[in-house]
Design an enzyme around this catalytic site. Structure first.
Site, PDB file in Angstrom:
ATOM      1  N   THR A 194       0.861  -1.189   0.000  1.00 35.99           N
ATOM      2  CA  THR A 194       0.000   0.000   0.000  1.00 35.99           C
ATOM      3  C   THR A 194       0.893   1.232   0.000  1.00 35.99           C
ATOM      4  OG1 THR A 194      -1.480   1.431   1.264  1.00 35.99           O
ATOM      5  CG2 THR A 194      -0.331  -0.216   2.534  1.00 35.99           C
ATOM      6  N   ASP A 209       0.023   3.796   1.344  1.00 29.50           N
ATOM      7  CA  ASP A 209      -0.266   4.486   2.612  1.00 29.50           C
ATOM      8  C   ASP A 209       0.689   4.110   3.748  1.00 29.50           C
ATOM      9  OD1 ASP A 209      -2.398   5.596   1.289  1.00 29.50           O
ATOM     10  OD2 ASP A 209      -3.885   4.239   2.136  1.00 29.50           O
ATOM     11  N   HIS A 249      -4.386  10.353  -7.812  1.00 28.87           N
ATOM     12  CA  HIS A 249      -3.798   9.086  -8.258  1.00 28.87           C
ATOM     13  C   HIS A 249      -2.438   9.227  -8.942  1.00 28.87           C
ATOM     14  CE1 HIS A 249      -7.927   8.072  -7.373  1.00 28.87           C
ATOM     15  NE2 HIS A 249      -7.501   6.832  -7.198  1.00 28.87           N
ATOM     16  N   GLN A 297       0.000   9.972  -7.441  1.00 28.05           N
ATOM     17  CA  GLN A 297       0.898   9.358  -6.445  1.00 28.05           C
ATOM     18  C   GLN A 297       1.009   7.851  -6.585  1.00 28.05           C
ATOM     19  OE1 GLN A 297      -0.227  11.514  -2.412  1.00 28.05           O
ATOM     20  NE2 GLN A 297      -1.829  11.591  -3.927  1.00 28.05           N
TER      21      GLN A 297
END
Ligand code: F6P
Length: 341
Positions: free
Chosen positions: A125, A127, A271, A273
């Protein structure tokens, strides 16, 4: 010849192809064949796969996204989904399935394991919010993209004497915003873990401008919430129950302009990123994860996930990874405050 499966689920991220390549190359070397299920758990439900050979994984290291496709399909939210996944295991006589994903995909992997299916996990991920691993691959690439965007915003902010608000991905954890903000020298960093005090933000910017600075950069995570109330999201839920975020940057930008009088512009990175070529760090981490995930599958260590612990790749129970999100600790945020204003 024994068969293993591999799938990529949830939001895509740079480095997925490195893992797929490493799984396939290790499996072929050990005399296994590999089926790549299409679009995450959807492919496992529908028994939709492609056979992956040496040729299929050739030249994919620099490619972003995933050659298998991905989706946010949840077998537990689809009528008969779990039984169909079990059918797929039987039909293809799968010795193991390697599921590459974040908390949602690995949450499904964990439940399927508890039902007796041989599944191994690989954490991904952008994140970086999965527990039980120091880093997920994809994060480093997204972080560097966000940092570069902050660098670019600096020059235009300075030329126009503007406040620039940059909205960065991160639903519940502010890792990308926090570290891109630190690396790019943002003047205020706002993350989901700490409710935003808009008066304090405006005060910091005003003080900064009083000191002679003519521009400011505010980095805000999409999941940041205001102390005075409000998280910005639309009401659509995906199959894992997540709302679609986005819009907090605009809200904060409008308020800053209103409350300080400084001209303000907002950029939503979105997106961008998640796109493009992975960094060397993510390619290498993905490669190491892939080789170790195949080893776990071969050794029959199901219900485990590969994980980065310091410099070592280890394995941890899937349940440890999906129990709780890894958020930014408050003392780390305090460190960032040193550079605010
Ligand atoms: O979980 C990764 C992530 O990129 C989050 O940062 C973001 O909120 C979400 O996915 C966006 O999801 P989608 O690609 O479905 O819009």
């Amino acid at each position: 010849m024994e068969t293993i499966g591999v799938l990529t689920g949830g939001g895509d991220c740079p480095g997925l192809n490195s893992v797929i390549r490493a799984v396939v190359r290790s499996a072929l070397k050990n005399g296994y064949q590999v089926l790549g299920f299409r679009y995450g758990w959807k492919g496992a439900i529908e028994n939709a796969y492609i056979a992956l050979d040496d040729q299929s994984v050739s030249g994919i290291l620099p490619k972003g996204g995933t050659i298998l496709g991905t989706s946010r399909t949840n077998p537990y939210k689809n009528e008969g989904g779990v039984d169909k996944v079990k059918e797929t295991f039987k039909k293809n006589d799968l010795k193991a399935l390697i599921a590459i994903g974040g908390e949602d995909t690995l949450g499904v992997a964990n439940k399927l394991c508890q039902e007796g299916l041989p599944v191994v996990g690989v954490p991904k991920t952008i994140d970086n919010d999965l527990s039980a691993t120091d880093y997920t691959f994809g994060y480093d690439t997204a972080l560097n993209i966000a940092m570069e965007c902050i660098d670019r915003l600096h020059t235009t902010a300075e030329s126009h004497n503007r406040v620039m608000v940059v909205e960065i991905m991160g639903r519940h954890a502010g890792w990308i915003t926090m570290e891109a903000g630190l690396a790019g020298g943002a003047d205020v960093i706002l993350i989901p873990e700490i409710p935003v005090d808009l008066n304090e933000v405006c005060e910091l910017i005003k003080q900064r401008h009083t000191r002679g600075k003519t521009f400011s950069i505010v980095a805000v995570a999409e999941g940041a919430v205001l102390k005075e109330g409000g998280m910005v999201a639309d009401q659509k839920l995906d199959q894992f129950g997540h709302v679609r975020l986005g819009g907090i940057g605009n809200l904060i930008g409008e308020e800053i302009e209103k409350r300080t009088g400084y001209e303000t512009r907002v950029t939503v990175l979105g997106h961008i990123q998640r796109g493009g070529s992975p960094t060397a760090f993510d390619r290498v981490l993905g490669t190491r994860f892939g080789v170790h995930a195949f080893a776990l599958a071969r050794e029959g260590k199901f219900g485990q996930m590969v994980s980065l612990n310091g410099a070592k790749i280890v394995s941890v129970p899937l349940a440890d990874a999906v129990g709780e999100l890894k958020t930014v600790p408050s003392d780390y945020y305090e460190l960032a405050r040193t550079f605010f204003g």
